[in-house]
Design a protein around this motif. Structure first.
Motif, PDB file in Angstrom:
ATOM      1  N   UNK A 211      29.847  26.593 -32.723  1.00 29.88           N
ATOM      2  CA  UNK A 211      29.133  26.006 -33.865  1.00 29.88           C
ATOM      3  C   UNK A 211      30.002  25.922 -35.120  1.00 29.88           C
ATOM      4  N   UNK A 212      31.310  26.106 -34.958  1.00 34.54           N
ATOM      5  CA  UNK A 212      32.177  26.084 -36.150  1.00 34.54           C
ATOM      6  C   UNK A 212      32.239  24.672 -36.721  1.00 34.54           C
ATOM      7  N   UNK A 213      31.777  24.512 -37.951  1.00 34.47           N
ATOM      8  CA  UNK A 213      31.836  23.204 -38.618  1.00 34.47           C
ATOM      9  C   UNK A 213      31.788  23.438 -40.133  1.00 34.47           C
ATOM     10  N   UNK A 214      31.741  22.361 -40.881  1.00 36.81           N
ATOM     11  CA  UNK A 214      31.808  22.538 -42.335  1.00 36.81           C
ATOM     12  C   UNK A 214      30.494  23.059 -42.929  1.00 36.81           C
ATOM     13  N   UNK A 215      29.432  23.075 -42.118  1.00 38.27           N
ATOM     14  CA  UNK A 215      28.188  23.696 -42.596  1.00 38.27           C
ATOM     15  C   UNK A 215      28.253  25.210 -42.430  1.00 38.27           C
ATOM     16  N   UNK A 216      28.717  25.640 -41.242  1.00 33.53           N
ATOM     17  CA  UNK A 216      28.705  27.077 -40.944  1.00 33.53           C
ATOM     18  C   UNK A 216      29.929  27.791 -41.513  1.00 33.53           C
ATOM     19  N   UNK A 217      30.964  27.036 -41.812  1.00 30.21           N
ATOM     20  CA  UNK A 217      32.197  27.638 -42.333  1.00 30.21           C
ATOM     21  C   UNK A 217      32.453  27.145 -43.750  1.00 30.21           C
ATOM     22  N   UNK A 218      32.792  28.066 -44.649  1.00 31.23           N
ATOM     23  CA  UNK A 218      33.133  27.685 -46.024  1.00 31.23           C
ATOM     24  C   UNK A 218      34.640  27.405 -46.046  1.00 31.23           C
ATOM     25  N   UNK A 219      34.977  26.198 -45.626  1.00 32.22           N
ATOM     26  CA  UNK A 219      36.389  25.843 -45.422  1.00 32.22           C
ATOM     27  C   UNK A 219      37.194  25.856 -46.726  1.00 32.22           C
ATOM     28  N   UNK A 220      36.690  25.260 -47.836  1.00 34.24           N
ATOM     29  CA  UNK A 220      37.490  25.291 -49.069  1.00 34.24           C
ATOM     30  C   UNK A 220      37.779  26.717 -49.532  1.00 34.24           C
ATOM     31  N   UNK A 221      36.777  27.576 -49.425  1.00 34.92           N
ATOM     32  CA  UNK A 221      36.986  28.968 -49.859  1.00 34.92           C
ATOM     33  C   UNK A 221      37.981  29.656 -48.929  1.00 34.92           C
ATOM     34  N   UNK A 223      40.372  28.339 -47.242  1.00 36.56           N
ATOM     35  CA  UNK A 223      41.745  27.857 -47.502  1.00 36.56           C
ATOM     36  C   UNK A 223      42.337  28.520 -48.733  1.00 36.56           C
ATOM     37  N   UNK A 224      41.506  28.721 -49.757  1.00 39.79           N
ATOM     38  CA  UNK A 224      42.029  29.326 -50.986  1.00 39.79           C
ATOM     39  C   UNK A 224      43.188  28.522 -51.544  1.00 39.79           C
ATOM     40  N   UNK A 225      44.322  29.169 -51.711  1.00 40.06           N
ATOM     41  CA  UNK A 225      45.490  28.487 -52.289  1.00 40.06           C
ATOM     42  C   UNK A 225      46.354  27.800 -51.221  1.00 40.06           C
ATOM     43  N   UNK A 231      38.818  20.194 -42.396  1.00 36.82           N
ATOM     44  CA  UNK A 231      38.406  21.359 -41.602  1.00 36.82           C
ATOM     45  C   UNK A 231      39.057  21.345 -40.224  1.00 36.82           C
ATOM     46  N   UNK A 232      39.526  22.512 -39.827  1.00 30.35           N
ATOM     47  CA  UNK A 232      40.181  22.655 -38.539  1.00 30.35           C
ATOM     48  C   UNK A 232      39.821  24.041 -37.981  1.00 30.35           C
ATOM     49  N   UNK A 233      39.004  24.044 -36.931  1.00 32.11           N
ATOM     50  CA  UNK A 233      38.518  25.311 -36.369  1.00 32.11           C
ATOM     51  C   UNK A 233      39.642  26.193 -35.852  1.00 32.11           C
ATOM     52  N   UNK A 234      40.694  25.569 -35.356  1.00 34.46           N
ATOM     53  CA  UNK A 234      41.808  26.394 -34.867  1.00 34.46           C
ATOM     54  C   UNK A 234      42.488  27.099 -36.034  1.00 34.46           C
ATOM     55  N   UNK A 235      42.689  26.370 -37.126  1.00 30.95           N
ATOM     56  CA  UNK A 235      43.302  27.023 -38.282  1.00 30.95           C
ATOM     57  C   UNK A 235      42.412  28.169 -38.763  1.00 30.95           C
ATOM     58  N   UNK A 236      41.109  27.946 -38.769  1.00 30.88           N
ATOM     59  CA  UNK A 236      40.172  28.953 -39.279  1.00 30.88           C
ATOM     60  C   UNK A 236      40.202  30.202 -38.401  1.00 30.88           C
ATOM     61  N   UNK A 237      40.151  30.025 -37.078  1.00 26.28           N
ATOM     62  CA  UNK A 237      39.986  31.189 -36.196  1.00 26.28           C
ATOM     63  C   UNK A 237      41.292  31.639 -35.523  1.00 26.28           C
ATOM     64  N   UNK A 239      44.373  31.535 -37.178  1.00 29.15           N
ATOM     65  CA  UNK A 239      45.251  31.331 -38.323  1.00 29.15           C
ATOM     66  C   UNK A 239      46.645  31.930 -38.171  1.00 29.15           C
ATOM     67  N   UNK A 240      46.822  32.927 -37.310  1.00 35.30           N
ATOM     68  CA  UNK A 240      48.139  33.571 -37.168  1.00 35.30           C
ATOM     69  C   UNK A 240      49.217  32.565 -36.742  1.00 35.30           C
ATOM     70  N   UNK A 241      48.769  31.421 -36.197  1.00 32.08           N
ATOM     71  CA  UNK A 241      49.741  30.447 -35.667  1.00 32.08           C
ATOM     72  C   UNK A 241      50.400  29.606 -36.758  1.00 32.08           C
ATOM     73  N   UNK A 242      49.907  29.730 -38.005  1.00 33.09           N
ATOM     74  CA  UNK A 242      50.465  28.893 -39.074  1.00 33.09           C
ATOM     75  C   UNK A 242      50.927  29.724 -40.259  1.00 33.09           C
ATOM     76  N   UNK A 243      52.094  29.364 -40.756  1.00 34.21           N
ATOM     77  CA  UNK A 243      52.699  30.111 -41.872  1.00 34.21           C
ATOM     78  C   UNK A 243      51.862  30.045 -43.136  1.00 34.21           C
ATOM     79  N   UNK A 244      51.041  29.000 -43.268  1.00 37.65           N
ATOM     80  CA  UNK A 244      50.254  28.854 -44.503  1.00 37.65           C
ATOM     81  C   UNK A 244      49.277  30.019 -44.672  1.00 37.65           C
ATOM     82  N   UNK A 245      48.942  30.700 -43.576  1.00 37.83           N
ATOM     83  CA  UNK A 245      47.924  31.762 -43.648  1.00 37.83           C
ATOM     84  C   UNK A 245      48.457  33.124 -43.159  1.00 37.83           C
TER      85      UNK A 245
END
Ligand SMILES: NC(=O)c1ccc[n+]([C@@H]2O[C@H](COP(=O)([O-])OP(=O)(O)OC[C@H]3O[C@@H](n4cnc5c(N)ncnc54)[C@H](O)[C@@H]3O)[C@@H](O)[C@H]2O)c1
Length: 449
Positions: A211-221, A223-225, A231-237, A239-245
């Protein structure tokens, strides 16, 4: 100090000794449990969790199991985690997407920060400035500039802050520290560590909820800086795979090693690192390597090698070996063991290349200087092992150390200076990998050179 004496030293007590095959095995005592004394509700430490994913939940469950600790609020960016927090700690807790609501509450004494790495600094600084004591997950920093910001705020606000490399509280690591200091392996010259995995979960392919989507996930928050992307569920869950997080295997795994090495060797950190590696198998869009090897120099005169291989078709294994002039010490799971093979007294003699009369005379000359003693050959003194009791949890003791410090206002075992030194050392691997050159670090001043 001879071998028999070093085994008796130290403060990590043993409760029994037995032989497992030829290995003399000591069962270590768990640290004393706190005497059961009633704690008034008014004397509760009221804890909130910021970042209620895997590790935040785990930390907070442990905190909640300590007498006199109550969970009163949780912040997270995914509804599924907020709802589960209520299932865990009651419907009456505050569950919010905005951690500022928690920090504004006077009845919150302390926070656990279990966000991805790119939020650690801001969440820690905001929490300290709001007057909260903090338990912040490792790695303390995401980028080097986070270190001084956290340390300065911690010093200015005079709060209790523990960094979450729980092995720093482990009786296994404390025993290893005692053994090394007592001369069990002579002079340390090398530390070798590896973390090899061969599974999708091991390589951070965590399941994205259906059910990961922009309703259930506060994507802008969430992401922060970090750079703004849709929205990208893989980035959200994952995140270790990307240097940005995250910070790759260095921030995820190496940092535990450096926390341990700095504790055990009483060291502040390395002076230089050189890395290599590559993305060999998990070509799933990640921008960090799945194979990485790094070599480090430590000023007291030892070298360290660390590697991660997420594509180890041979086995999944982790190892931690300290090599010294008179033995080696291995940490594996809940045990630390020491093996020693005493060096031969003489230098040895090589004669077989020469004529038989010369061989004969050379041996006579050699044995006049180094008489034959019996038994001949190296004496294997065998292996000695220290084992933590079944069910032992360093994680419990690390969090307990923090809640004890919240009451006593005494220092914790892993403050932000320790945390920055461990994470700063670990992230040197990335600096070197990215530049293709050695990376230099001032361990005393905690800065890149
Ligand atoms: N000490 C250890 O052994 C250990 C083990 C695993 C993870 N960790 C560390 O714990 C941290 C979390 O890792 P994880 O595996 O639990 O990640 P995770 O993705 O499971 O959980 C992170 C949670 O933080 C939430 N979050 C993100 N931004 C937030 C914000 N601004 N405010 C509130 N919540 C926010 C996300 O919604 C998510 O639920 C990482 O820093 C990781 O390195 C430590």
């Amino acid at each position: 100090m001879d071998r028999r004496n070093f085994l008796k030293t130290g403060s990590v007590a043993t409760v029994g000794t037995y032989f497992a095959g030829s290995v003399k095995t000591h069962l270590m005592a768990a640290p004393e449990a706190e005497p059961g004394k009633p704690i008034a509700a008014s004397d509760n430490i009221q804890v909130a969790l910021i970042g209620a994913g895997g590790q935040g939940q785990s930390d907070t469950k442990i905190a909640a199991s300590i007498p006199g600790v109550k969970v009163v609020a949780v912040a997270d960016c995914y509804n599924g985690c907020l709802d589960h927090a209520k299932e865990l700690w009651g419907n009456d807790i505050l569950a919010t997407r905005d951690y500022n609501e928690i920090l504004a509450r006077k009845d919150v004494d302390a926070v656990v920060i279990g966000t991805p790495d790119h939020w650690h600094m801001q969440a820690a600084v905001d929490s300290l400035n709001a007057g909260k004591d903090v338990y912040c997950e490792k790695p303390m920093i995401h980028v080097y500039s986070d270190g001084p910001k956290i340390i300065d705020t911690w010093r200015k606000t005079n709060r209790i802050m523990q960094i979450g490399s729980q092995r720093v509280s482990s009786i296994v690591y404390l025993k290893a520290k005692e053994l090394l200091a007592a001369g069990a392996i002579g002079k340390l010259n090398m530390v070798t560590v590896w973390y090899d995995r061969n599974s999708a979960q091991g390589a951070w392919q965590y399941t994205v909820p259906y059910d990961a989507n922009t309703e259930t996930c506060d994507w802008p928050r969430w992401l922060g800086t970090a750079p703004k992307i849709p929205f990208n569920g893989e980035h959200f869950f994952q995140w270790r795979k990307w240097k940005a997080y995250g910070s790759g295997v260095a921030g995820d795994l190496f940092v535990h090693l450096f926390s341990g090495v700095h504790l055990i060797t009483d060291s502040k950190g390395p002076t230089r690192a050189q890395s290599t590696g590559g993305l060999r198998f998990w070509k799933d869009g990640r921008d960090v390597p799945d194979v990485m090897m790094s070599l480090y120099d430590y000023a007291p005169g030892f070298n360290l090698s660390v590697r991660t291989n997420f594509v180890d078709g041979g086995s999944e294994s982790e190892g931690f070996v300290f090599t010294g002039s008179e033995g080696s010490m291995t940490i594996a799971g809940d045990t630390v063991s020491v093996a020693r093979v005493p060096r031969e007294k003489g230098p040895g003699v090589r004669v077989e290349l020469y004529s038989l009369p010369i061989q004969k005379r050379m041996l006579e000359i050699y044995h006049e200087k180094y008489p034959i003693t019996y038994p001949t050959g190296p004496i294997m003194e065998g292996e000695e092992k220290y084992v933590a009791p079944k069910g032992y949890s360093d994680h419990y003791h690390h969090i307990k150390n923090w809640t004890d410090a919240i009451r006593s206002r005494e220092p914790v075992v892993e403050d932000p200076v320790f945390g920055f030194r461990a994470a700063g050392a670990a992230l040197l691997s990335n600096v070197s990998y990215d530049s293709g050159k050695p990376a230099h670090w001032d361990p005393e001043g905690m800065r890149l050179i």
